[in-house]
Design an enzyme around this catalytic site. Structure first.
Site, PDB file in Angstrom:
ATOM      1  CE1 TYR A 144      -3.899   2.212   0.482  1.00 17.97           C
ATOM      2  CE2 TYR A 144      -2.641   3.210   2.258  1.00 17.97           C
ATOM      3  CZ  TYR A 144      -3.724   3.228   1.399  1.00 17.97           C
ATOM      4  OH  TYR A 144      -4.623   4.274   1.469  1.00 17.97           O
ATOM      5  CE  LYS A 148      -3.414   4.759  -2.408  1.00 18.88           C
ATOM      6  NZ  LYS A 148      -4.506   5.258  -3.263  1.00 18.88           N
ATOM      7  CG  ASN A 173      -5.758   7.691   9.817  1.00 20.29           C
ATOM      8  OD1 ASN A 173      -4.624   8.112   9.581  1.00 20.29           O
ATOM      9  ND2 ASN A 173      -5.999   6.446  10.161  1.00 20.29           N
ATOM     10  CD  GLN A 208      -1.476   2.541  18.576  1.00 18.85           C
ATOM     11  OE1 GLN A 208      -0.981   2.538  19.687  1.00 18.85           O
ATOM     12  NE2 GLN A 208      -2.265   1.570  18.161  1.00 18.85           N
TER      13      GLN A 208
END
Ligand code: NAD
Ligand code: UDP
Ligand code: UDP
Length: 321
Positions: A144, A148, A173, A208
């Site tokens: 991914y 990209k 996100n 995180q």
């Protein structure tokens, strides 16, 4: 204006189509292979004379005439893009090549839906577009994030070599209604778990961080970027950073204060921190997100209750419209 939206029956693509269809002069063609998207996401447009849905995989060439290409086709959730990582790489590489070839032949403007994942596990925060990233090209996320990166490289080569008009959105996100229930992304997972009165699954210790952008804000940014003259990549995301543990606590507090969290192993290469520097978007597009997390979550929950006819036994969240 004829628009092609690849991946248009997915989460972001279907909201983008709603935005495009609001322009009475727009014709919209949605292509999708339904790998992670659903016809239900665009069902409200199927009978509309300015809308067309075609089942097509972007790794195969496509010949249609359009003025704008919005290239979103690609599974976006880690569990989906890792199911068949070679297919994810083909979608990013061959799919992007085909859509660039199509845009070149038509003389269309091309917008790539890139990602904050091009920064990998960033060593600087916030991440600005000039940061070159810290990406593991051999790990399970590489299909991914490296996918990209090659998609961006191809896009800028089509600009340099063929003079194609290109726009690149580095999307952070994003959440909202129509995210696939089973896609495992954190906001969807937590909301569904809370509505089913299950413990919220926090990966690792939850320290995180991510920065969550509501989909309506994101779509406004994409529309502004396509119409702009900006030839550089642009971060689109909400700069308010929050830890995953804090996100769980806020959803618990708003939806069902009796719930607990359960801890699970942190996925390999899970980025430690993520927060966009959006000064380029502010300066070049006059864009900034408007919907705070609490309001976005409330809107998502309200949409889910309608979609799944979930009774509101839990304390109700205020829906701000
Ligand atoms: P999604 O999985 O809901 O949508 C992706 C769509 O692309 C689906 O409808 C899927 O069926 C379709 N698709 C996948 N491979 C295809 C192929 N080979 N041919 C045709 N269609 C194909 O994901 P999303 O969240 O809506 O993401 C849309 C785009 O935005 C993706 O390119 C993603 O990388 C990018 N993005 C999303 C986020 C986010 O937080 N949602 C963040 C960064 C980047
Ligand atoms: N392509 C496509 N639709 C088009 C034009 C091109 O799918 O309308 C594909 C084409 O099959 C090729 C890719 O886009 O695989 C790149 O096309 P381009 O013309 O840029 O390069 P070339 O075919 O000369 O290698
Ligand atoms: N995450 C979590 N529980 C879940 C799903 C995800 O703790 O049920 C974590 C995940 O490890 C990551 C963050 O939430 O640190 C965001 O994950 P997501 O898959 O939504 O997006 P991405 O990792 O691509 O940013």
């Amino acid at each position: 204006m004829r628009h092609l939206v690849t991946g248009g029956s997915g989460f972001i693509g279907s909201h983008l189509i709603d935005g495009l269809m609001a322009d009475r002069a727009a014709q919209v063609i949605c292509i999708d292979n339904f790998q992670t998207g659903s016809k239900a996401n665009v069902a409200h447009w199927l009978e509309h004379p300015r809308f067309e849905l075609i089942r097509h995989d972007v790794i195969e060439p496509l010949r249609i005439e359009v003025d704008r290409v919005w290239h979103l086709a690609c599974p976006a959730s880690p569990i989906h893009y890792q199911v068949n990582p070679i297919s994810t790489i083909k979608t990013n590489m061959l799919g992007t090549l085909n859509m660039l070839g199509l845009a070149k032949r038509c003389g269309a403007r091309f917008l790539l839906a890139s990602t904050s994942e091009v920064y990998g596990d960033p060593l600087v925060s916030p991440q600005s577009e000039t940061y070159l990233g810290n990406v593991n090209c051999t790990g399970p996320r590489a299909c991914y994030d490296e996918g990209k990166r090659i998609a961006e490289a191809l896009t800028f080569d089509y600009h340099r070599v063929h003079g194609l008009e290109v726009r690149v959105a580095r999307i952070f996100n994003t959440y909202g209604p129509r995210m696939a229930i089973n896609d495992g992304r954190v906001v969807t997972s937590f909301i569904h778990q809370a509505l089913r009165s299950e413990p919220l699954t926090v990966y690792g210790d939850g320290s995180q961080t991510r920065s969550f952008c509501y989909v309506d804000d994101l779509v406004a940014g994409l529309l502004a970027l396509m119409d702009s003259g900006c030839l550089q990549p642009v971060n689109l995301g909400n700069p308010v950073e929050i830890s995953v543990a804090e996100l769980a606590q806020r959803i618990i507090a708003r939806l069902n204060p009796h719930l607990t969290v359960s801890h699970h192993p942190l996925p390999v290469d899970d980025p430690r921190q993520r927060r966009p520097d959006i000064s380029r978007a502010e300066h070049e597009l006059g864009w900034m997100p408007k919907v705070p997390l609490e309001e976005g979550v409330a809107r998502m929950v309200a949409a889910l209750r309608v979609q799944e006819a979930i009774p509101s036994a839990e304390p109700e969240m205020a829906v701000v419209t």
